[in-house]
Structures are given as structure tokens and as C-alpha cells.
Design a protein around this motif. Sequence first.
Motif, PDB file in Angstrom:
ATOM      1  N   CYS A 116       0.846  -1.189   0.000  1.00  0.00           N
ATOM      2  CA  CYS A 116       0.000   0.000   0.000  1.00  0.00           C
ATOM      3  C   CYS A 116       0.886   1.246   0.000  1.00  0.00           C
ATOM      4  O   CYS A 116       2.012   1.225   0.481  1.00  0.00           O
ATOM      5  N   VAL A 117       0.328   2.329  -0.513  1.00  0.00           N
ATOM      6  CA  VAL A 117       0.992   3.624  -0.460  1.00  0.00           C
ATOM      7  C   VAL A 117       0.211   4.538   0.468  1.00  0.00           C
ATOM      8  O   VAL A 117      -1.021   4.642   0.368  1.00  0.00           O
ATOM      9  N   ALA A 118       0.910   5.178   1.394  1.00  0.00           N
ATOM     10  CA  ALA A 118       0.319   6.175   2.289  1.00  0.00           C
ATOM     11  C   ALA A 118       0.909   7.529   1.908  1.00  0.00           C
ATOM     12  O   ALA A 118       2.131   7.670   1.827  1.00  0.00           O
ATOM     13  N   ALA A 119       0.043   8.516   1.676  1.00  0.00           N
ATOM     14  CA  ALA A 119       0.556   9.790   1.158  1.00  0.00           C
ATOM     15  C   ALA A 119      -0.360  10.955   1.500  1.00  0.00           C
ATOM     16  O   ALA A 119      -1.578  10.781   1.667  1.00  0.00           O
ATOM     17  N   THR A 120       0.233  12.125   1.577  1.00  0.00           N
ATOM     18  CA  THR A 120      -0.544  13.361   1.724  1.00  0.00           C
ATOM     19  C   THR A 120       0.356  14.550   1.424  1.00  0.00           C
ATOM     20  O   THR A 120       1.574  14.417   1.269  1.00  0.00           O
ATOM     21  N   GLY A 121      -0.260  15.726   1.332  1.00  0.00           N
ATOM     22  CA  GLY A 121       0.496  16.938   1.054  1.00  0.00           C
ATOM     23  C   GLY A 121      -0.345  18.181   1.281  1.00  0.00           C
ATOM     24  O   GLY A 121      -1.544  18.093   1.576  1.00  0.00           O
ATOM     25  N   SER A 122       0.278  19.329   1.149  1.00  0.00           N
ATOM     26  CA  SER A 122      -0.424  20.608   1.294  1.00  0.00           C
ATOM     27  C   SER A 122       0.368  21.685   0.580  1.00  0.00           C
ATOM     28  O   SER A 122       1.498  21.453   0.138  1.00  0.00           O
ATOM     29  N   HIS A 123      -0.212  22.857   0.472  1.00  0.00           N
ATOM     30  CA  HIS A 123       0.433  23.994  -0.182  1.00  0.00           C
ATOM     31  C   HIS A 123       0.000  25.253   0.544  1.00  0.00           C
ATOM     32  O   HIS A 123      -1.192  25.453   0.806  1.00  0.00           O
ATOM     33  N   PHE A 124       0.970  26.095   0.877  1.00  0.00           N
ATOM     34  CA  PHE A 124       0.652  27.310   1.620  1.00  0.00           C
ATOM     35  C   PHE A 124      -0.429  28.134   0.929  1.00  0.00           C
ATOM     36  O   PHE A 124      -1.406  28.556   1.551  1.00  0.00           O
ATOM     37  N   ALA A 125      -0.283  28.352  -0.361  1.00  0.00           N
ATOM     38  CA  ALA A 125      -1.195  29.257  -1.063  1.00  0.00           C
ATOM     39  C   ALA A 125      -2.605  28.688  -1.178  1.00  0.00           C
ATOM     40  O   ALA A 125      -3.587  29.435  -1.102  1.00  0.00           O
ATOM     41  N   THR A 126      -2.743  27.375  -1.343  1.00  0.00           N
ATOM     42  CA  THR A 126      -4.093  26.803  -1.453  1.00  0.00           C
ATOM     43  C   THR A 126      -4.804  26.819  -0.100  1.00  0.00           C
ATOM     44  O   THR A 126      -6.001  27.085  -0.021  1.00  0.00           O
ATOM     45  N   ALA A 127      -4.054  26.541   0.965  1.00  0.00           N
ATOM     46  CA  ALA A 127      -4.655  26.546   2.299  1.00  0.00           C
ATOM     47  C   ALA A 127      -5.074  27.949   2.710  1.00  0.00           C
ATOM     48  O   ALA A 127      -6.152  28.150   3.298  1.00  0.00           O
ATOM     49  N   GLU A 128      -4.230  28.939   2.414  1.00  0.00           N
ATOM     50  CA  GLU A 128      -4.579  30.319   2.749  1.00  0.00           C
ATOM     51  C   GLU A 128      -5.841  30.741   2.014  1.00  0.00           C
ATOM     52  O   GLU A 128      -6.729  31.383   2.576  1.00  0.00           O
ATOM     53  N   ARG A 129      -5.931  30.394   0.755  1.00  0.00           N
ATOM     54  CA  ARG A 129      -7.089  30.785  -0.051  1.00  0.00           C
ATOM     55  C   ARG A 129      -8.367  30.131   0.476  1.00  0.00           C
ATOM     56  O   ARG A 129      -9.431  30.751   0.471  1.00  0.00           O
ATOM     57  N   GLN A 130      -8.258  28.887   0.924  1.00  0.00           N
ATOM     58  CA  GLN A 130      -9.468  28.182   1.361  1.00  0.00           C
ATOM     59  C   GLN A 130      -9.866  28.531   2.789  1.00  0.00           C
ATOM     60  O   GLN A 130     -11.047  28.741   3.066  1.00  0.00           O
ATOM     61  N   TYR A 131      -8.890  28.580   3.692  1.00  0.00           N
ATOM     62  CA  TYR A 131      -9.222  28.705   5.114  1.00  0.00           C
ATOM     63  C   TYR A 131      -9.126  30.125   5.656  1.00  0.00           C
ATOM     64  O   TYR A 131      -9.706  30.428   6.695  1.00  0.00           O
ATOM     65  N   ARG A 132      -8.349  30.988   4.984  1.00  0.00           N
ATOM     66  CA  ARG A 132      -8.123  32.292   5.584  1.00  0.00           C
ATOM     67  C   ARG A 132      -8.466  33.408   4.595  1.00  0.00           C
ATOM     68  O   ARG A 132      -9.634  33.722   4.401  1.00  0.00           O
ATOM     69  N   TYR A 133      -7.463  33.996   3.965  1.00  0.00           N
ATOM     70  CA  TYR A 133      -7.707  35.136   3.084  1.00  0.00           C
ATOM     71  C   TYR A 133      -6.917  34.978   1.793  1.00  0.00           C
ATOM     72  O   TYR A 133      -5.858  34.346   1.782  1.00  0.00           O
ATOM     73  N   PRO A 134      -7.398  35.556   0.705  1.00  0.00           N
ATOM     74  CA  PRO A 134      -6.594  35.560  -0.528  1.00  0.00           C
ATOM     75  C   PRO A 134      -5.249  36.236  -0.273  1.00  0.00           C
ATOM     76  O   PRO A 134      -5.173  37.236   0.446  1.00  0.00           O
ATOM     77  N   LEU A 135      -4.204  35.696  -0.845  1.00  0.00           N
ATOM     78  CA  LEU A 135      -2.861  36.214  -0.593  1.00  0.00           C
ATOM     79  C   LEU A 135      -2.722  37.683  -0.970  1.00  0.00           C
ATOM     80  O   LEU A 135      -1.996  38.436  -0.323  1.00  0.00           O
ATOM     81  N   GLU A 136      -3.450  38.093  -2.026  1.00  0.00           N
ATOM     82  CA  GLU A 136      -3.287  39.456  -2.510  1.00  0.00           C
ATOM     83  C   GLU A 136      -3.831  40.506  -1.543  1.00  0.00           C
ATOM     84  O   GLU A 136      -3.535  41.696  -1.687  1.00  0.00           O
ATOM     85  N   LEU A 137      -4.582  40.071  -0.524  1.00  0.00           N
ATOM     86  CA  LEU A 137      -5.063  41.028   0.476  1.00  0.00           C
ATOM     87  C   LEU A 137      -3.939  41.474   1.407  1.00  0.00           C
ATOM     88  O   LEU A 137      -4.021  42.541   2.015  1.00  0.00           O
ATOM     89  N   GLY A 138      -2.916  40.659   1.532  1.00  0.00           N
ATOM     90  CA  GLY A 138      -1.783  41.022   2.389  1.00  0.00           C
ATOM     91  C   GLY A 138      -2.152  41.167   3.849  1.00  0.00           C
ATOM     92  O   GLY A 138      -1.638  42.051   4.548  1.00  0.00           O
ATOM     93  N   CYS A 139      -3.015  40.298   4.354  1.00  0.00           N
ATOM     94  CA  CYS A 139      -3.499  40.408   5.731  1.00  0.00           C
ATOM     95  C   CYS A 139      -2.370  40.141   6.735  1.00  0.00           C
ATOM     96  O   CYS A 139      -1.484  39.305   6.502  1.00  0.00           O
ATOM     97  N   THR A 140      -2.406  40.829   7.839  1.00  0.00           N
ATOM     98  CA  THR A 140      -1.426  40.634   8.907  1.00  0.00           C
ATOM     99  C   THR A 140      -1.668  39.305   9.601  1.00  0.00           C
ATOM    100  O   THR A 140      -2.805  38.982   9.960  1.00  0.00           O
ATOM    101  N   ARG A 141      -0.606  38.554   9.818  1.00  0.00           N
ATOM    102  CA  ARG A 141      -0.719  37.257  10.481  1.00  0.00           C
ATOM    103  C   ARG A 141      -0.547  37.438  11.988  1.00  0.00           C
ATOM    104  O   ARG A 141       0.414  38.070  12.432  1.00  0.00           O
ATOM    105  N   PRO A 142      -1.459  36.883  12.787  1.00  0.00           N
ATOM    106  CA  PRO A 142      -1.319  37.001  14.244  1.00  0.00           C
ATOM    107  C   PRO A 142      -0.163  36.148  14.751  1.00  0.00           C
ATOM    108  O   PRO A 142       0.231  35.170  14.106  1.00  0.00           O
ATOM    109  N   PRO A 143       0.402  36.483  15.900  1.00  0.00           N
ATOM    110  CA  PRO A 143       1.601  35.788  16.392  1.00  0.00           C
ATOM    111  C   PRO A 143       1.383  34.322  16.735  1.00  0.00           C
ATOM    112  O   PRO A 143       2.355  33.564  16.804  1.00  0.00           O
ATOM    113  N   GLN A 144       0.141  33.901  16.960  1.00  0.00           N
ATOM    114  CA  GLN A 144      -0.111  32.492  17.296  1.00  0.00           C
ATOM    115  C   GLN A 144      -0.280  31.620  16.051  1.00  0.00           C
ATOM    116  O   GLN A 144      -0.473  30.409  16.149  1.00  0.00           O
TER     117      GLN A 144
END
Length: 321
Positions: A116-144
Motif C-alpha cells: 500500500c501507499v500512504a501519502a498526503t500533502g499541502s500547499h501554503f497558497a491553497t490553504a490560505e485561499r481556502q481557510y483564511r484570506y486571498p494572498l493578494e489582500l496582504g493580511c497581517t498574520r497574528p503571532p499564534q
Amino acid sequence: MRSYAAICGSKEKEGVVGSYADITLSDDMYGESTYEKAECKMLSNAIRLSVKKSGLEEADIDALFSGDLLNQIISASFAARDFDFPFLGLYSACSTMSESMLLSAALISGGFAENCVAATGSHFATAERQYRYPLELGCTRPPQSQWTVTGAGACVISSQEGDIEIANATLGKVCDWGITDVNNMGAAMAPAAADTLLRHFSDTGTTPADYDVIITGDLGALGSRILKDLMWERGCDISSNHVDCGEIIYKVIEDEFQGGSGAGCSAVVMNSLIFTKMHAGLYKRVLFAATGALLSTVSSGQGESIPCISHAVELEVRREG
């Protein structure tokens, strides 16, 4: 375990995994027109490379266990169409690597599969777009906050003998301590990691001292400290040999605040740094407990708290004789 492979992004290659990953990117678009296509390509190539390194043919693979962070696990599903073997899609957020490994081992141990093959991955830009804000907004990231890792990892788990074996595994339970801050994943996931680790020690009769490394992913710096405190309160000290994938993946923490996150975080660290060190005999026994936050943009928008989970996999270097 027969083989493993990892691909990491341009930011990640500057950290501890850069010299261990099979492929490091200079451009996180990976030659594609969208970040989502780049994420899928990373995952597909990590799977393909892990099979190639195993010495097996794709026809020898009985099942692929994979998932990712995107809606309808599109990276895993789209990557699976590149291969002619059965696919079982998973969603366990950032704990997908350990879940896919333990399910692969269970299927093989039960005699239902050989490879069997076990696998996964992610990408900063796709996760930001889905869960937080579009990158082009330039939102400030909180320290946590943490920085979603751009990368993918895969390993081939087989009934045939390899130098690394999965000795035990502990299934996670959903834990929810009422955290609602979507930027504070470490605090939300730490209780789930503590619950799984404590049950694993109890069920297997082991102690933290029995392992060279107890590695979680991806609590980050803050979540890692919370986990150690939670374990200490229960009379279990892991401070001497605990490492968190999110805390170590980047060389410098300042820009990433609490460190790395994402399904690709533990996938890249395990399938490059950790398995390479086990293969070299530097680690003989490792307890890997990936952690996942099981939230969505809809649940967060409705004011829901963040349920979390952690699955543990105990890995051992096969002893001679």
C-alpha cells in the motif's frame, strides 16, 4: 516499509528537510498555472517516486491511502487518477499521514493487501485561499499562527520485510476543548495529541523513555509547549525526547511565528528527515503522532469550536536475526 519520498517547497528547503527531500522546488507554482494544480502535482510525484524507489511496479500496489486539506480532497483524488491502483480517500486534516500509514498497515496485517501507499500533502497558497484570506489582500498574520507547509510525502508499506516496520498504532479520538481561534491550531490540537499518546503508552505498556523520538505534527512551538504541560500534569514527562514537525521544519521561526502546519508538514518531515535517520540507524524506535484540526470555513463562520484528532504510529528499525 519499503520506501519513502518527499517533495518540499522553496521556503521549506531552507530548513531541516532541504538536504533530505528527494525534490526541492525553486518555484512553488511547480510549472503549473494554479497553486491547486501544483499541490496535486507534488502529491502525484511523491507517490510515483515512492513506488519507483521501492522496486515495485505500479501494478503491485493494492491500495493508495491519501487525502489533503482541500474541499473534497481534490489533490488526492486528482492525483489518484494518474495511477492504475485502487484509491481510498481520507480526510483527517493534518493527521492524514499517520492515519494513512496505520490503515495501510492494518490492511496488510489482516492479509487483505500486500503493498500500500500512504501519502498526503499541502500547499501554503491553497490553504490560505481556502481557510483564511486571498494572498493578494496582504493580511497581517497574528503571532499564534503557523505557516502551512508546501510539500508532499509518500511511503510504500509492504508485507515484505523492510528495515522499518510499523509495530503498533493507536487510533485517535476527537477532542474539543472549546478553542475557536482558527489561527491557534497548536492550542486546539494539543489535547488530542496528549489523549492519544497517553492511551498509546497505557495500551502498549511503554513509557516515553522507550522511544528515541516522540514526534508530533504539527503543533508548532506554542502547541508543543502546551502538549508537554498537559502530559506533565498527567505524570508523563516527554520533554527530553519530544519533537514537533511544525516546530523544526523551518530554520528561522520569526517569519513563520509558531512554525509549520498543514498535512504536508509531518508528511515531508517523516518521509525525509526521520525515515532517513531511521534507515541510517540513528533512531531505532520512533513514536509518530500527527495531529489534525477537523474544522471547515463553514463551521468557523458559524462560531463552532475546533474538534481535533491525533493518530499514533509506532515505528521500529527491524533488528538483525
